[in-house]
Design an enzyme around this catalytic site. Structure first.
Site, PDB file in Angstrom:
ATOM      1  N   GLU A 228      34.903  26.623  42.315  1.00 16.41           N
ATOM      2  CA  GLU A 228      36.135  27.259  41.854  1.00 16.41           C
ATOM      3  C   GLU A 228      36.759  26.421  40.729  1.00 16.41           C
ATOM      4  O   GLU A 228      37.195  26.957  39.704  1.00 16.41           O
ATOM      5  CB  GLU A 228      37.091  27.352  43.047  1.00 16.41           C
ATOM      6  CG  GLU A 228      38.383  28.073  42.776  1.00 16.41           C
ATOM      7  CD  GLU A 228      39.391  27.807  43.912  1.00 16.41           C
ATOM      8  OE1 GLU A 228      38.965  27.489  45.044  1.00 16.41           O
ATOM      9  OE2 GLU A 228      40.593  27.887  43.643  1.00 16.41           O
TER      10      GLU A 228
ATOM     11  N   ASN B 253      40.208  33.186  43.689  1.00 18.02           N
ATOM     12  CA  ASN B 253      39.431  31.970  43.940  1.00 18.02           C
ATOM     13  C   ASN B 253      37.930  32.271  43.966  1.00 18.02           C
ATOM     14  O   ASN B 253      37.130  31.508  43.424  1.00 18.02           O
ATOM     15  CB  ASN B 253      39.850  31.333  45.265  1.00 18.02           C
ATOM     16  CG  ASN B 253      41.279  30.816  45.226  1.00 18.02           C
ATOM     17  OD1 ASN B 253      41.867  30.698  44.144  1.00 18.02           O
ATOM     18  ND2 ASN B 253      41.851  30.512  46.378  1.00 18.02           N
TER      19      ASN B 253
ATOM     20  N   ASP C 145      37.086  27.814  36.956  1.00 20.35           N
ATOM     21  CA  ASP C 145      38.398  27.857  36.312  1.00 20.35           C
ATOM     22  C   ASP C 145      38.319  27.272  34.901  1.00 20.35           C
ATOM     23  O   ASP C 145      38.832  27.846  33.939  1.00 20.35           O
ATOM     24  CB  ASP C 145      39.391  27.053  37.172  1.00 20.35           C
ATOM     25  CG  ASP C 145      40.705  26.792  36.471  1.00 20.35           C
ATOM     26  OD1 ASP C 145      41.514  27.722  36.375  1.00 20.35           O
ATOM     27  OD2 ASP C 145      40.913  25.654  36.007  1.00 20.35           O
TER      28      ASP C 145
ATOM     29  N   GLU D 224      36.694  32.841  40.451  1.00 19.96           N
ATOM     30  CA  GLU D 224      36.459  31.571  39.746  1.00 19.96           C
ATOM     31  C   GLU D 224      35.192  30.882  40.255  1.00 19.96           C
ATOM     32  O   GLU D 224      34.408  30.343  39.475  1.00 19.96           O
ATOM     33  CB  GLU D 224      37.666  30.642  39.920  1.00 19.96           C
ATOM     34  CG  GLU D 224      38.892  31.126  39.143  1.00 19.96           C
ATOM     35  CD  GLU D 224      40.118  30.249  39.360  1.00 19.96           C
ATOM     36  OE1 GLU D 224      40.910  30.104  38.425  1.00 19.96           O
ATOM     37  OE2 GLU D 224      40.283  29.711  40.473  1.00 19.96           O
TER      38      GLU D 224
END
Lengths: 246, 246
Positions: free
Chosen positions: B61, B130, B65, B133
Protein backbone atom coordinates in the site's frame (compact mmCIF):
# COMPACT_ATOMS: atom_id res chain seq x y z
CA UNK A 1 24.92 8.41 -41.59
CA UNK A 2 26.48 11.64 -42.77
CA UNK A 3 23.16 13.37 -42.23
CA UNK A 4 23.08 12.35 -38.59
CA UNK A 5 26.69 13.33 -38.10
CA UNK A 6 25.84 16.77 -39.39
CA UNK A 7 22.96 17.10 -36.96
CA UNK A 8 25.26 16.15 -34.15
CA UNK A 9 27.84 18.63 -35.34
CA UNK A 10 25.26 21.39 -35.50
CA UNK A 11 25.18 21.65 -31.69
CA UNK A 12 26.74 24.94 -30.63
CA UNK A 13 29.99 25.04 -28.66
CA UNK A 14 28.24 26.02 -25.42
CA UNK A 15 25.64 23.27 -25.95
CA UNK A 16 28.48 20.83 -26.46
CA UNK A 17 29.94 21.74 -23.06
CA UNK A 18 26.51 21.54 -21.37
CA UNK A 19 25.86 18.17 -23.02
CA UNK A 20 29.16 16.77 -21.75
CA UNK A 21 28.57 18.10 -18.22
CA UNK A 22 25.04 16.69 -18.02
CA UNK A 23 26.15 13.34 -19.42
CA UNK A 24 28.90 13.10 -16.84
CA UNK A 25 26.57 14.09 -14.01
CA UNK A 26 23.69 11.75 -14.84
CA UNK A 27 25.84 8.84 -15.97
CA UNK A 28 24.19 8.27 -19.37
CA UNK A 29 23.44 10.10 -22.60
CA UNK A 30 20.83 12.85 -22.61
CA UNK A 31 18.62 12.60 -25.71
CA UNK A 32 16.79 15.90 -25.78
CA UNK A 33 19.08 18.60 -24.43
CA UNK A 34 16.32 21.23 -24.54
CA UNK A 35 14.56 19.53 -21.60
CA UNK A 36 17.68 19.88 -19.45
CA UNK A 37 18.02 23.50 -20.51
CA UNK A 38 14.46 24.09 -19.31
CA UNK A 39 15.36 22.47 -15.97
CA UNK A 40 17.90 25.25 -15.46
CA UNK A 41 15.81 28.17 -16.74
CA UNK A 42 14.59 30.52 -14.00
CA UNK A 43 11.13 32.12 -14.08
CA UNK A 44 12.72 35.58 -13.94
CA UNK A 45 13.59 35.24 -17.65
CA UNK A 46 9.85 35.03 -18.43
CA UNK A 47 10.47 32.80 -21.45
CA UNK A 48 7.67 31.08 -23.37
CA UNK A 49 7.79 28.18 -25.81
CA UNK A 50 6.37 28.36 -29.35
CA UNK A 51 2.90 27.43 -28.04
CA UNK A 52 2.94 30.28 -25.53
CA UNK A 53 3.47 28.02 -22.49
CA UNK A 54 5.86 29.29 -19.80
CA UNK A 55 9.37 27.93 -20.29
CA UNK A 56 11.09 27.50 -16.93
CA UNK A 57 11.92 24.79 -14.40
CA UNK A 58 8.76 24.95 -12.28
CA UNK A 59 6.70 22.25 -14.00
CA UNK A 60 9.74 19.97 -14.19
CA UNK A 61 10.31 20.55 -10.49
CA UNK A 62 6.74 19.34 -9.81
CA UNK A 63 7.33 16.25 -11.96
CA UNK A 64 10.72 15.54 -10.38
CA UNK A 65 9.34 15.85 -6.87
CA UNK A 66 6.76 13.16 -7.67
CA UNK A 67 9.30 10.86 -9.37
CA UNK A 68 11.74 11.26 -6.52
CA UNK A 69 9.02 10.27 -4.05
CA UNK A 70 8.25 7.03 -5.85
CA UNK A 71 11.86 6.10 -6.57
CA UNK A 72 12.88 6.64 -2.95
CA UNK A 73 9.82 4.63 -1.85
CA UNK A 74 10.85 1.77 -4.11
CA UNK A 75 14.46 1.97 -2.89
CA UNK A 76 13.44 1.80 0.77
CA UNK A 77 10.94 -0.98 0.07
CA UNK A 78 13.76 -3.16 -1.29
CA UNK A 79 16.48 -1.95 1.04
CA UNK A 80 14.61 -2.44 4.32
CA UNK A 81 12.45 -5.56 3.82
CA UNK A 82 11.48 -5.81 7.46
CA UNK A 83 10.31 -2.22 7.86
CA UNK A 84 6.65 -1.42 8.26
CA UNK A 85 4.67 1.28 6.48
CA UNK A 86 5.22 3.88 9.21
CA UNK A 87 8.98 3.43 9.22
CA UNK A 88 9.17 3.60 5.43
CA UNK A 89 7.12 6.79 5.37
CA UNK A 90 9.30 8.42 8.02
CA UNK A 91 12.55 7.46 6.28
CA UNK A 92 11.29 8.77 2.97
CA UNK A 93 10.40 12.12 4.56
CA UNK A 94 13.94 12.43 5.86
CA UNK A 95 15.50 11.66 2.47
CA UNK A 96 13.29 14.02 0.47
CA UNK A 97 13.26 16.79 3.08
CA UNK A 98 13.83 20.30 1.77
CA UNK A 99 17.08 20.51 3.73
CA UNK A 100 18.41 17.26 2.28
CA UNK A 101 17.40 18.12 -1.29
CA UNK A 102 19.20 21.47 -0.94
CA UNK A 103 22.33 19.61 0.15
CA UNK A 104 22.07 17.24 -2.83
CA UNK A 105 21.61 20.14 -5.24
CA UNK A 106 24.61 21.90 -3.70
CA UNK A 107 26.84 18.86 -3.86
CA UNK A 108 26.01 18.37 -7.54
CA UNK A 109 26.69 22.12 -7.89
CA UNK A 110 23.56 22.62 -9.99
CA UNK A 111 23.51 26.38 -9.51
CA UNK A 112 26.34 26.80 -12.02
CA UNK A 113 23.91 25.79 -14.82
CA UNK A 114 21.09 28.14 -13.83
CA UNK A 115 20.19 30.85 -16.31
CA UNK A 116 18.43 33.69 -14.56
CA UNK A 117 17.75 37.39 -14.79
CA UNK A 118 17.64 37.71 -11.00
CA UNK A 119 21.08 37.58 -9.42
CA UNK A 120 21.87 34.03 -8.24
CA UNK A 121 22.86 35.26 -4.81
CA UNK A 122 19.37 36.75 -4.32
CA UNK A 123 17.39 33.61 -5.20
CA UNK A 124 17.55 31.93 -1.78
CA UNK A 125 18.82 28.60 -0.57
CA UNK A 126 15.91 26.46 -1.78
CA UNK A 127 17.04 26.93 -5.36
CA UNK A 128 19.50 24.04 -4.87
CA UNK A 129 16.75 21.54 -4.03
CA UNK A 130 14.40 22.95 -6.65
CA UNK A 131 17.00 22.51 -9.36
CA UNK A 132 17.66 19.00 -8.16
CA UNK A 133 13.97 18.15 -8.48
CA UNK A 134 13.79 19.82 -11.90
CA UNK A 135 16.79 17.77 -13.04
CA UNK A 136 15.04 14.57 -11.90
CA UNK A 137 11.91 15.64 -13.80
CA UNK A 138 13.99 16.33 -16.91
CA UNK A 139 15.65 12.90 -16.77
CA UNK A 140 12.24 11.25 -16.43
CA UNK A 141 10.82 13.14 -19.42
CA UNK A 142 13.91 12.57 -21.53
CA UNK A 143 14.77 8.95 -20.73
CA UNK A 144 11.85 7.50 -18.75
CA UNK A 145 11.40 6.05 -15.29
CA UNK A 146 14.10 3.37 -15.35
CA UNK A 147 16.92 5.75 -16.26
CA UNK A 148 15.60 8.26 -13.76
CA UNK A 149 15.64 5.56 -11.10
CA UNK A 150 19.16 4.53 -12.14
CA UNK A 151 20.38 8.11 -11.71
CA UNK A 152 18.82 8.50 -8.27
CA UNK A 153 20.00 5.11 -7.05
CA UNK A 154 23.57 5.28 -8.34
CA UNK A 155 24.35 8.95 -8.09
CA UNK A 156 22.33 9.95 -5.07
CA UNK A 157 21.00 7.24 -2.77
CA UNK A 158 24.06 5.00 -2.74
CA UNK A 159 26.42 7.93 -2.10
CA UNK A 160 24.51 10.41 0.01
CA UNK A 161 21.85 8.40 1.75
CA UNK A 162 22.69 6.37 4.72
CA UNK A 163 19.93 4.37 6.31
CA UNK A 164 21.88 3.58 9.49
CA UNK A 165 22.64 7.25 9.96
CA UNK A 166 19.06 8.35 9.20
CA UNK A 167 17.88 5.80 11.71
CA UNK A 168 20.15 7.33 14.32
CA UNK A 169 22.18 4.13 14.82
CA UNK A 170 25.33 5.88 13.65
CA UNK A 171 25.52 9.62 14.24
CA UNK A 172 29.07 10.15 12.99
CA UNK A 173 31.23 7.86 10.89
CA UNK A 174 34.24 10.03 11.67
CA UNK A 175 33.68 9.60 15.41
CA UNK A 176 33.16 5.88 15.02
CA UNK A 177 36.32 5.49 12.96
CA UNK A 178 38.41 7.42 15.50
CA UNK A 179 37.01 5.32 18.34
CA UNK A 180 37.93 2.18 16.41
CA UNK A 181 41.45 3.49 15.65
CA UNK A 182 42.13 4.25 19.32
CA UNK A 183 40.99 0.82 20.46
CA UNK A 184 43.01 -0.93 17.76
CA UNK A 185 46.09 1.30 17.84
CA UNK A 186 45.64 2.43 14.26
CA UNK A 187 46.44 5.93 13.06
CA UNK A 188 43.58 7.78 11.30
CA UNK A 189 44.24 11.08 9.52
CA UNK A 190 42.18 13.44 7.39
CA UNK A 191 43.76 15.67 4.76
CA UNK A 192 41.35 18.43 3.74
CA UNK A 193 41.86 20.93 0.92
CA UNK A 194 39.63 23.38 -0.92
CA UNK A 195 38.80 22.06 -4.34
CA UNK A 196 36.33 24.48 -5.84
CA UNK A 197 37.70 24.24 -9.38
CA UNK A 198 35.81 26.55 -11.72
CA UNK A 199 32.54 26.05 -9.81
CA UNK A 200 30.48 28.76 -8.13
CA UNK A 201 30.00 26.94 -4.85
CA UNK A 202 32.93 26.32 -2.52
CA UNK A 203 33.90 22.61 -2.39
CA UNK A 204 36.15 20.60 -0.09
CA UNK A 205 38.03 17.42 -0.88
CA UNK A 206 39.17 15.01 1.78
CA UNK A 207 41.67 12.16 1.79
CA UNK A 208 41.39 9.69 4.65
CA UNK A 209 44.57 7.88 5.70
CA UNK A 210 44.84 4.85 7.96
CA UNK A 211 48.45 4.22 8.99
CA UNK A 212 49.62 6.66 6.28
CA UNK A 213 47.83 4.77 3.51
CA UNK A 214 44.98 6.45 1.56
CA UNK A 215 41.83 4.44 2.27
CA UNK A 216 39.08 6.66 0.90
CA UNK A 217 38.11 10.09 -0.41
CA UNK A 218 35.19 12.50 -0.07
CA UNK A 219 34.12 15.73 -1.73
CA UNK A 220 31.28 18.02 -0.72
CA UNK A 221 30.26 21.61 -0.10
CA UNK A 222 31.22 21.47 3.57
CA UNK A 223 34.34 20.18 5.26
CA UNK A 224 32.30 18.16 7.73
CA UNK A 225 30.22 16.53 5.02
CA UNK A 226 33.29 15.65 2.92
CA UNK A 227 34.95 14.07 5.98
CA UNK A 228 31.82 12.08 6.80
CA UNK A 229 31.64 10.86 3.22
CA UNK A 230 35.25 9.64 3.35
CA UNK A 231 34.71 8.15 6.83
CA UNK A 232 31.60 6.27 5.68
CA UNK A 233 33.58 4.75 2.81
CA UNK A 234 36.39 3.78 5.19
CA UNK A 235 33.77 2.32 7.55
CA UNK A 236 32.81 -0.19 4.87
CA UNK A 237 36.46 -1.21 4.46
CA UNK A 238 36.82 -2.03 8.17
CA UNK A 239 33.15 -2.82 8.79
CA UNK A 240 33.56 -6.21 10.46
CA UNK A 241 36.08 -4.82 12.99
CA UNK A 242 34.13 -1.60 13.62
CA UNK A 243 30.79 -3.32 14.10
CA UNK A 244 32.17 -4.95 17.21
CA UNK A 245 32.09 -1.45 18.76
CA UNK A 246 28.39 -0.89 18.05
CA UNK B 1 8.32 -27.15 -22.96
CA UNK B 2 6.50 -29.95 -21.19
CA UNK B 3 8.25 -28.91 -17.97
CA UNK B 4 6.88 -25.37 -18.21
CA UNK B 5 3.43 -26.62 -19.10
CA UNK B 6 3.48 -28.71 -15.98
CA UNK B 7 4.46 -25.73 -13.87
CA UNK B 8 1.59 -23.78 -15.38
CA UNK B 9 -0.77 -26.64 -14.78
CA UNK B 10 0.35 -26.92 -11.19
CA UNK B 11 -1.55 -23.74 -10.25
CA UNK B 12 -4.50 -24.69 -8.02
CA UNK B 13 -8.07 -24.24 -9.22
CA UNK B 14 -8.67 -21.24 -6.93
CA UNK B 15 -5.38 -19.70 -8.06
CA UNK B 16 -6.48 -20.21 -11.64
CA UNK B 17 -9.65 -18.20 -11.00
CA UNK B 18 -7.72 -15.46 -9.15
CA UNK B 19 -5.16 -15.32 -12.00
CA UNK B 20 -7.91 -14.87 -14.59
CA UNK B 21 -9.67 -12.18 -12.54
CA UNK B 22 -6.48 -10.20 -11.95
CA UNK B 23 -5.46 -10.50 -15.58
CA UNK B 24 -8.84 -9.18 -16.71
CA UNK B 25 -8.76 -6.35 -14.21
CA UNK B 26 -5.23 -5.09 -14.90
CA UNK B 27 -5.33 -5.71 -18.65
CA UNK B 28 -2.12 -7.78 -18.92
CA UNK B 29 -0.57 -10.96 -17.58
CA UNK B 30 0.50 -11.09 -13.93
CA UNK B 31 3.88 -12.84 -13.58
CA UNK B 32 4.17 -13.53 -9.88
CA UNK B 33 0.72 -14.24 -8.48
CA UNK B 34 1.99 -14.35 -4.90
CA UNK B 35 2.55 -10.58 -4.95
CA UNK B 36 -1.11 -10.01 -5.82
CA UNK B 37 -2.14 -12.43 -3.10
CA UNK B 38 -0.14 -10.35 -0.64
CA UNK B 39 -1.96 -7.23 -1.86
CA UNK B 40 -5.20 -8.78 -0.67
CA UNK B 41 -3.96 -10.24 2.62
CA UNK B 42 -5.20 -8.39 5.70
CA UNK B 43 -3.02 -7.81 8.78
CA UNK B 44 -5.59 -9.63 10.95
CA UNK B 45 -4.29 -12.95 9.58
CA UNK B 46 -0.86 -12.16 11.12
CA UNK B 47 0.94 -14.09 8.39
CA UNK B 48 4.73 -14.05 7.98
CA UNK B 49 6.87 -15.04 5.01
CA UNK B 50 9.69 -17.61 5.24
CA UNK B 51 12.12 -14.89 6.39
CA UNK B 52 9.81 -13.88 9.23
CA UNK B 53 8.71 -10.62 7.60
CA UNK B 54 5.02 -9.68 7.97
CA UNK B 55 2.98 -10.84 4.99
CA UNK B 56 0.09 -8.43 4.37
CA UNK B 57 -0.84 -5.55 2.09
CA UNK B 58 0.53 -2.67 4.19
CA UNK B 59 3.98 -2.35 2.62
CA UNK B 60 2.51 -2.72 -0.87
CA UNK B 61 0.00 0.00 0.00
CA UNK B 62 2.91 2.32 0.86
CA UNK B 63 4.62 1.48 -2.43
CA UNK B 64 1.40 1.88 -4.44
CA UNK B 65 0.64 5.24 -2.88
CA UNK B 66 4.03 6.53 -4.03
CA UNK B 67 3.70 5.06 -7.53
CA UNK B 68 0.21 6.45 -7.92
CA UNK B 69 1.49 9.91 -6.97
CA UNK B 70 4.16 9.91 -9.65
CA UNK B 71 2.00 8.35 -12.36
CA UNK B 72 -0.79 10.85 -11.78
CA UNK B 73 1.79 13.67 -11.77
CA UNK B 74 3.14 12.48 -15.11
CA UNK B 75 -0.39 12.13 -16.52
CA UNK B 76 -1.33 15.67 -15.52
CA UNK B 77 1.98 17.06 -16.75
CA UNK B 78 1.22 15.74 -20.23
CA UNK B 79 -2.53 16.27 -20.17
CA UNK B 80 -2.51 19.93 -19.09
CA UNK B 81 0.56 21.49 -20.73
CA UNK B 82 -0.39 25.03 -19.84
CA UNK B 83 -0.96 24.38 -16.13
CA UNK B 84 1.45 25.74 -13.56
CA UNK B 85 2.93 23.91 -10.59
CA UNK B 86 0.18 25.02 -8.18
CA UNK B 87 -2.62 23.84 -10.44
CA UNK B 88 -0.94 20.47 -11.06
CA UNK B 89 -0.45 19.94 -7.31
CA UNK B 90 -4.07 20.78 -6.58
CA UNK B 91 -5.45 18.50 -9.31
CA UNK B 92 -3.27 15.64 -8.15
CA UNK B 93 -4.55 16.03 -4.58
CA UNK B 94 -8.11 15.70 -5.86
CA UNK B 95 -7.36 12.57 -7.88
CA UNK B 96 -5.47 10.77 -5.12
CA UNK B 97 -7.76 11.92 -2.29
CA UNK B 98 -8.80 9.25 0.18
CA UNK B 99 -12.41 9.64 -0.93
CA UNK B 100 -11.56 9.19 -4.59
CA UNK B 101 -9.31 6.18 -3.97
CA UNK B 102 -12.10 4.54 -1.98
CA UNK B 103 -14.43 5.05 -4.92
CA UNK B 104 -11.91 3.53 -7.32
CA UNK B 105 -11.39 0.52 -5.06
CA UNK B 106 -15.16 0.07 -4.79
CA UNK B 107 -15.74 0.30 -8.51
CA UNK B 108 -13.08 -2.33 -9.15
CA UNK B 109 -14.78 -4.32 -6.37
CA UNK B 110 -11.45 -5.17 -4.76
CA UNK B 111 -12.99 -6.18 -1.44
CA UNK B 112 -14.11 -9.50 -2.94
CA UNK B 113 -10.45 -10.61 -3.10
CA UNK B 114 -9.55 -9.66 0.47
CA UNK B 115 -8.60 -12.49 2.78
CA UNK B 116 -9.11 -11.47 6.39
CA UNK B 117 -9.78 -12.84 9.85
CA UNK B 118 -11.70 -9.70 10.83
CA UNK B 119 -15.16 -9.55 9.26
CA UNK B 120 -15.07 -7.47 6.07
CA UNK B 121 -18.02 -5.40 7.22
CA UNK B 122 -16.05 -4.29 10.30
CA UNK B 123 -12.92 -3.14 8.47
CA UNK B 124 -14.13 0.36 7.57
CA UNK B 125 -14.55 2.23 4.32
CA UNK B 126 -10.89 3.09 3.74
CA UNK B 127 -10.14 -0.54 2.96
CA UNK B 128 -11.29 0.10 -0.63
CA UNK B 129 -8.68 2.77 -1.23
CA UNK B 130 -6.02 0.86 0.68
CA UNK B 131 -6.55 -2.23 -1.47
CA UNK B 132 -6.41 -0.08 -4.57
CA UNK B 133 -3.03 1.31 -3.50
CA UNK B 134 -1.78 -2.18 -2.62
CA UNK B 135 -2.84 -3.43 -6.05
CA UNK B 136 -0.89 -0.59 -7.69
CA UNK B 137 2.14 -1.49 -5.56
CA UNK B 138 1.80 -5.14 -6.57
CA UNK B 139 1.65 -4.29 -10.27
CA UNK B 140 4.77 -2.13 -9.92
CA UNK B 141 6.69 -4.89 -8.14
CA UNK B 142 5.52 -7.58 -10.53
CA UNK B 143 5.74 -5.81 -13.90
CA UNK B 144 7.57 -2.52 -13.33
CA UNK B 145 6.72 1.14 -13.71
CA UNK B 146 5.60 1.17 -17.34
CA UNK B 147 2.96 -1.55 -16.89
CA UNK B 148 1.86 0.08 -13.65
CA UNK B 149 1.47 3.37 -15.49
CA UNK B 150 -0.42 1.61 -18.30
CA UNK B 151 -2.89 0.15 -15.80
CA UNK B 152 -3.49 3.49 -14.09
CA UNK B 153 -3.83 5.40 -17.33
CA UNK B 154 -6.06 2.95 -19.19
CA UNK B 155 -8.12 1.47 -16.41
CA UNK B 156 -8.36 4.38 -14.03
CA UNK B 157 -7.50 7.85 -15.27
CA UNK B 158 -9.14 7.64 -18.70
CA UNK B 159 -12.35 6.19 -17.26
CA UNK B 160 -12.78 7.73 -13.85
CA UNK B 161 -10.83 10.94 -13.92
CA UNK B 162 -12.24 13.94 -15.55
CA UNK B 163 -10.13 17.05 -15.60
CA UNK B 164 -12.97 19.35 -16.70
CA UNK B 165 -15.12 18.08 -13.87
CA UNK B 166 -12.33 18.30 -11.29
CA UNK B 167 -11.70 21.83 -12.45
CA UNK B 168 -15.33 22.65 -11.83
CA UNK B 169 -16.03 23.55 -15.46
CA UNK B 170 -18.57 20.75 -15.76
CA UNK B 171 -20.36 19.78 -12.57
CA UNK B 172 -22.72 17.20 -14.09
CA UNK B 173 -22.52 15.48 -17.46
CA UNK B 174 -26.07 14.24 -17.00
CA UNK B 175 -27.34 17.77 -16.46
CA UNK B 176 -25.39 19.07 -19.43
CA UNK B 177 -26.69 16.30 -21.67
CA UNK B 178 -30.29 16.96 -20.65
CA UNK B 179 -29.84 20.69 -21.25
CA UNK B 180 -28.48 19.92 -24.71
CA UNK B 181 -31.32 17.49 -25.48
CA UNK B 182 -33.95 20.06 -24.57
CA UNK B 183 -32.40 22.76 -26.72
CA UNK B 184 -32.00 20.41 -29.66
CA UNK B 185 -35.27 18.50 -29.31
CA UNK B 186 -33.52 15.18 -28.71
CA UNK B 187 -34.83 12.54 -26.35
CA UNK B 188 -32.36 11.39 -23.63
CA UNK B 189 -33.21 8.36 -21.45
CA UNK B 190 -31.37 6.41 -18.76
CA UNK B 191 -32.11 2.75 -18.12
CA UNK B 192 -30.75 1.69 -14.73
CA UNK B 193 -30.64 -1.84 -13.33
CA UNK B 194 -28.86 -3.53 -10.45
CA UNK B 195 -26.00 -5.63 -11.77
CA UNK B 196 -24.15 -6.93 -8.74
CA UNK B 197 -23.37 -10.33 -10.25
CA UNK B 198 -21.54 -12.49 -7.73
CA UNK B 199 -19.76 -9.50 -6.17
CA UNK B 200 -19.99 -8.36 -2.57
CA UNK B 201 -20.59 -4.71 -3.30
CA UNK B 202 -23.84 -3.56 -4.92
CA UNK B 203 -23.35 -2.38 -8.51
CA UNK B 204 -25.53 -0.50 -10.96
CA UNK B 205 -25.47 -0.63 -14.72
CA UNK B 206 -26.82 2.13 -16.90
CA UNK B 207 -27.72 2.34 -20.56
CA UNK B 208 -28.04 5.80 -22.03
CA UNK B 209 -30.40 6.22 -24.98
CA UNK B 210 -30.62 9.21 -27.30
CA UNK B 211 -33.73 9.01 -29.48
CA UNK B 212 -34.18 5.37 -28.46
CA UNK B 213 -30.70 4.38 -29.64
CA UNK B 214 -28.12 3.12 -27.10
CA UNK B 215 -25.27 5.63 -27.12
CA UNK B 216 -23.24 4.61 -24.08
CA UNK B 217 -23.08 2.53 -20.90
CA UNK B 218 -21.85 2.98 -17.36
CA UNK B 219 -21.35 0.73 -14.36
CA UNK B 220 -20.45 1.74 -10.81
CA UNK B 221 -21.27 1.27 -7.16
CA UNK B 222 -23.80 4.10 -7.11
CA UNK B 223 -26.64 4.88 -9.52
CA UNK B 224 -25.53 8.50 -9.78
CA UNK B 225 -21.96 7.57 -10.60
CA UNK B 226 -23.00 5.01 -13.22
CA UNK B 227 -25.27 7.59 -14.88
CA UNK B 228 -22.49 10.19 -14.86
CA UNK B 229 -20.11 7.68 -16.42
CA UNK B 230 -22.56 6.94 -19.24
CA UNK B 231 -23.35 10.67 -19.63
CA UNK B 232 -19.65 11.53 -19.87
CA UNK B 233 -19.20 8.96 -22.63
CA UNK B 234 -22.24 10.32 -24.46
CA UNK B 235 -20.84 13.83 -23.99
CA UNK B 236 -17.82 12.88 -26.08
CA UNK B 237 -20.11 11.58 -28.84
CA UNK B 238 -21.95 14.90 -29.10
CA UNK B 239 -19.10 17.07 -27.84
CA UNK B 240 -19.03 19.64 -30.64
CA UNK B 241 -22.77 20.34 -30.28
CA UNK B 242 -22.72 20.36 -26.49
CA UNK B 243 -19.71 22.64 -26.20
CA UNK B 244 -21.76 25.42 -27.75
CA UNK B 245 -23.73 25.42 -24.49
CA UNK B 246 -20.69 25.99 -22.28
Amino acid sequence: MKFFKNIKKSRSASDEIFYTQIKKMIGFTPKDLSIYKQAFTHTSLQLKDDKGHPLNFERLEYLGDAMLGSIVASYLYNEVPDANEGYLTQMRSKIVSREHLNELGKDLDLLQYLISRTSKSKIGNNIHGNLFEALVGAIYLDRGFNYCSKFINKKVLSIYVDIEKLEGKITSYKGLLIEWSQKNKRNVNFEVYEDTGNQNVKHFSVKLFVDKKVISKGRATSKKRAEEMAAKRAYYVFQSEIEMLL
